[in-house]
Design a protein around this motif. Structure first.
Motif, mmCIF file in Angstrom:
data_model
loop_
_atom_site.group_PDB
_atom_site.id
_atom_site.type_symbol
_atom_site.label_atom_id
_atom_site.label_comp_id
_atom_site.label_asym_id
_atom_site.label_seq_id
_atom_site.Cartn_x
_atom_site.Cartn_y
_atom_site.Cartn_z
ATOM 1 N N LEU A 1 0.732 -1.436 -0.003
ATOM 2 C CA LEU A 1 0.107 -0.018 0.017
ATOM 3 C C LEU A 1 0.618 1.265 0.024
ATOM 4 O O LEU A 1 0.568 2.129 -0.913
ATOM 5 C CB LEU A 1 -1.045 -0.152 1.122
ATOM 6 N N MET A 2 1.935 1.320 0.693
ATOM 7 C CA MET A 2 2.892 2.492 0.781
ATOM 8 C C MET A 2 3.453 2.645 -0.463
ATOM 9 O O MET A 2 3.448 3.751 -0.956
ATOM 10 C CB MET A 2 3.823 2.329 2.034
ATOM 11 N N ALA A 3 4.071 1.629 -0.965
ATOM 12 C CA ALA A 3 4.546 1.576 -2.366
ATOM 13 C C ALA A 3 3.761 2.044 -3.401
ATOM 14 O O ALA A 3 4.189 2.791 -4.189
ATOM 15 C CB ALA A 3 5.253 0.328 -2.551
ATOM 16 N N LEU A 4 2.443 1.686 -3.388
ATOM 17 C CA LEU A 4 1.712 2.075 -4.416
ATOM 18 C C LEU A 4 1.105 3.613 -4.149
ATOM 19 O O LEU A 4 0.958 4.379 -5.137
ATOM 20 C CB LEU A 4 0.249 1.417 -4.425
ATOM 21 N N ILE A 5 1.155 3.890 -2.949
ATOM 22 C CA ILE A 5 0.763 5.472 -2.696
ATOM 23 C C ILE A 5 2.019 6.249 -3.299
ATOM 24 O O ILE A 5 1.896 7.378 -3.939
ATOM 25 C CB ILE A 5 0.712 5.876 -1.246
ATOM 26 N N VAL A 6 3.316 5.849 -2.918
ATOM 27 C CA VAL A 6 4.318 6.646 -3.415
ATOM 28 C C VAL A 6 4.609 6.678 -5.023
ATOM 29 O O VAL A 6 4.827 7.441 -5.700
ATOM 30 C CB VAL A 6 5.710 5.855 -2.920
ATOM 31 N N ALA A 7 3.996 5.610 -5.585
ATOM 32 C CA ALA A 7 3.951 5.422 -6.962
ATOM 33 C C ALA A 7 2.956 6.303 -7.747
ATOM 34 O O ALA A 7 3.236 6.959 -8.530
ATOM 35 C CB ALA A 7 3.754 3.925 -7.404
#
Length: 441
Positions: A142-148
């Motif tokens: 989830l954090m990686a998707l938000i950053v992406a």
């Protein structure tokens, strides 16, 4: 310079298609990469934890026969008689199904689990599965998707700005060339600088429109010059003939007075021609060789010229010069503006008085006519609008001409009701007035 011949609509369509495909592809590649990386990281962490536990277990149980259980899964079967031996946290879940539970580990930290329950007539079967690593992986994903999303959003802004500037560059260039032509005051061809697309078609249409407009303005200027010449010639003949006739000594006083009126009328016609030509060209003519206009003298001439309108009317006319006023403007322009204001006052006043007051920086024309409504004062300066109660013909152009002259020279004109009845016209000149000598000097 070679210009692209692709149409603007095609460029916009292709740009958006490329932009969408590129952004979608980048997002898909990033998602696949992050999922693979996080799964690999999750498996590695899980295996590392298990091997660490196995090593710790073997340190405590060095015997090769000591069994080791995989700690992610824990199973328990209990009969009805031994149900109280079931862990206390599991006892509320007595129906068949899968439940989400949390337990505290040895360190007091809450750890999420899945609890699968199977119930029969004689026993219960429990299976607990540790999903803490899975939840941790979901949070990381989830954090990686938000950053992406944030990165791709910033990237889309940058790419969108670049693409919009590239696509709209021909339009911006066209606007810039139009502004440059306006500043230079010369007509430049636009179409040769653009490709054969929508912008090129627009540039060609602008070139055609500019040519037609230039031709129309040229014809208008030529017409104005011809009209000015053709009208001035008979007026000059009238003025010279009148001057010669006035010089005759045997002329009667009555005939002399009529010739003076003809002389004033010819002078007024010449002034009107000058003012109308200025308006048609939208040119402000400054005074030549320090020429300026004495407003009081101009008012006196206008009153004398307009006085025939008061024939058979019981109207008194008076002029009050309260301050000397000299304006840096041609006498013809000042006379035309004052003639229309005074002429309106004479036309609307059937009886009573007309008072013209020359004050510092302005002239007031007051009359005792029917008056005007405050809400109608501004509309009377529109073309074709006439006041109520006027007798005789008229096209309603006099005040409109005054307003246009004032706009051209930076003056101000307005109408207002007169407190004692009637109306007052106020002509305010700009601050660029010639220093006037004291009245009567």
């Amino acid at each position: 310079m070679l210009k692209s011949r692709r149409r603007l609509r095609s460029r916009i369509f292709i740009s958006f298609v490329i932009f969408g495909l590129a952004l979608t592809s980048l997002f898909a590649v990033a998602t696949i990469y992050m999922r693979a990386r996080l799964e690999d990281q999750l498996i590695n962490n899980t295996l590392q934890k298990q091997v660490d536990r196995f090593v710790e277990f073997k340190r405590k149980n060095p015997s090769p026969d000591a069994p080791f259980f995989f700690p992610l899964v824990k199973m328990y079967i209990a009969s009805r008689q031994h149900f109280p031996n079931v862990p206390f946290e599991w006892q509320p879940y007595v129906k068949t199904g899968v439940y989400d539970i949390t337990e505290r580990d040895a360190g007091g930290k809450l750890v999420p689990y899945k609890l699968a329950v199977f119930r029969s007539q004689n026993y219960w079967a429990f299976l607990r599965y540790d999903i803490s690593s899975q939840r941790e992986g979901e949070q990381q994903l989830l954090m990686a998707l938000i950053v992406a999303v944030l990165l791709f959003g910033a990237l889309s802004v940058v790419i969108g700005l670049w693409m919009s500037r590239r696509v709209m560059h021909p339009v911006t260039e066209l606007a810039g060339r139009l502004r440059a032509s306006r500043r230079a005051g010369t007509l430049q061809k636009l179409a040769p600088h653009f490709a054969d697309d929508e912008v090129g078609e627009l540039a060609g249409a602008l070139d055609e429109y500019a040519e037609r407009l230039t031709s129309m303005v040229r014809r208008d200027h030529e017409f104005n010059a011809d009209v000015s010449h053709e009208l001035r010639t008979p007026l000059a003949v009238i003025a010279s003939t009148t001057e010669l006739m006035l010089a005759a000594p045997e002329m009667s006083e009555k005939l002399r007075e009529r010739l003076k009126r003809i002389e004033r009328a010819s002078r007024q016609a010449a002034e009107i021609i000058d003012a109308l030509l200025l308006l048609s060209r939208a040119e402000r003519q400054g005074p030549a060789d320090g020429e300026s206009t004495d407003v009081a003298k101009a008012v006196a001439d206008v009153l004398e010229l307009q006085r025939p309108q008061l024939r058979n009317k019981p109207v008194s006319v008076s002029l009050q010069v309260e301050a000397a006023l000299v304006v840096n403007a041609p006498a013809s322009v000042v006379s035309v503006a004052l003639s229309n204001l005074v002429g309106n006052a004479f036309k609307y006043t059937q009886q009573g008085d007309v008072l013209v007051r020359v004050q510092e920086g302005r002239v007031l024309v007051e009359d005792s006519g029917p008056g005007i409504k405050p809400e109608d004062a501004e509309h009377l300066f529109e073309r074709g609008v006439r006041g109520e109660g006027v007798k005789g013909g008229g096209a309603g152009l006099g005040l409109a001409i005054v307003r246009r002259l004032c706009d051209l020279y930076g003056w101000r004109v307005r109408l207002a009701p007169r407190p004692e009845g009637g109306a007052v016209a106020i002509l305010e000149f700009d601050a660029a007035l010639r220093p006037a000598v004291a009245a009567g000097a």
